[in-house]
Design a protein around this motif. Structure first.
Motif, PDB file in Angstrom:
ATOM      1  N   ALA A 264       0.820  -1.207   0.000  1.00 23.74           N
ATOM      2  CA  ALA A 264       0.000   0.000   0.000  1.00 23.74           C
ATOM      3  C   ALA A 264       0.860   1.267   0.000  1.00 23.74           C
ATOM      4  N   LEU A 265       2.092   1.168   0.437  1.00 28.36           N
ATOM      5  CA  LEU A 265       2.994   2.325   0.457  1.00 28.36           C
ATOM      6  C   LEU A 265       3.538   2.663  -0.930  1.00 28.36           C
ATOM      7  N   LEU A 266       3.431   1.730  -1.845  1.00 24.76           N
ATOM      8  CA  LEU A 266       3.962   1.936  -3.196  1.00 24.76           C
ATOM      9  C   LEU A 266       2.952   2.670  -4.055  1.00 24.76           C
ATOM     10  N   ASP A 267       3.463   3.435  -5.010  1.00 26.77           N
ATOM     11  CA  ASP A 267       2.568   4.009  -6.020  1.00 26.77           C
ATOM     12  C   ASP A 267       2.917   3.380  -7.356  1.00 26.77           C
ATOM     13  N   GLU A 268       2.199   3.749  -8.364  1.00 29.99           N
ATOM     14  CA  GLU A 268       2.363   3.111  -9.682  1.00 29.99           C
ATOM     15  C   GLU A 268       3.779   3.233 -10.212  1.00 29.99           C
ATOM     16  N   ASP A 269       4.434   4.375  -9.989  1.00 33.52           N
ATOM     17  CA  ASP A 269       5.806   4.570 -10.480  1.00 33.52           C
ATOM     18  C   ASP A 269       6.797   3.622  -9.797  1.00 33.52           C
ATOM     19  N   ASP A 270       6.535   3.257  -8.563  1.00 32.16           N
ATOM     20  CA  ASP A 270       7.419   2.333  -7.848  1.00 32.16           C
ATOM     21  C   ASP A 270       7.376   0.933  -8.440  1.00 32.16           C
ATOM     22  N   LEU A 271       6.319   0.604  -9.145  1.00 31.86           N
ATOM     23  CA  LEU A 271       6.137  -0.743  -9.686  1.00 31.86           C
ATOM     24  C   LEU A 271       6.722  -0.906 -11.077  1.00 31.86           C
ATOM     25  N   ARG A 272       7.320   0.102 -11.616  1.00 32.47           N
ATOM     26  CA  ARG A 272       7.904   0.029 -12.971  1.00 32.47           C
ATOM     27  C   ARG A 272       9.348  -0.319 -12.924  1.00 32.47           C
TER      28      ARG A 272
END
Length: 71
Positions: free
Chosen positions: A63-71
């Motif tokens: 939940a702490l991650l945003d979409e940019d962190d997943l790239r």
């Protein structure tokens, strides 16, 4: 129903271990039968309980991650 990690965990008197299901269990992604099976196993298996505690915070960490962190 899955039977854990087979030879990696083996089985003891409590039956097969559930390590391979712990991630899905932590994310509440199992069906009702498997969810109950894992919960019952964790109640009586210190080894799997310890492994579960290592992954239990997965949902809140994701939940702490945003979409940019997943790239």
């Amino acid at each position: 129903m899955a039977d854990g990690d087979g030879s990696a965990d083996g089985a003891d008197d409590s039956g097969p271990h559930v390590r391979s299901l712990l991630g899905a269990y932590a994310l509440e992604a199992l069906g009702p039968e498997e969810d109950r099976w894992v919960a019952d196993h964790l109640a009586g298996c210190d080894r799997c309980g310890a492994a579960y505690r290592e992954v239990a915070d997965t949902r809140s960490l994701l939940a702490l991650l945003d979409e940019d962190d997943l790239r």
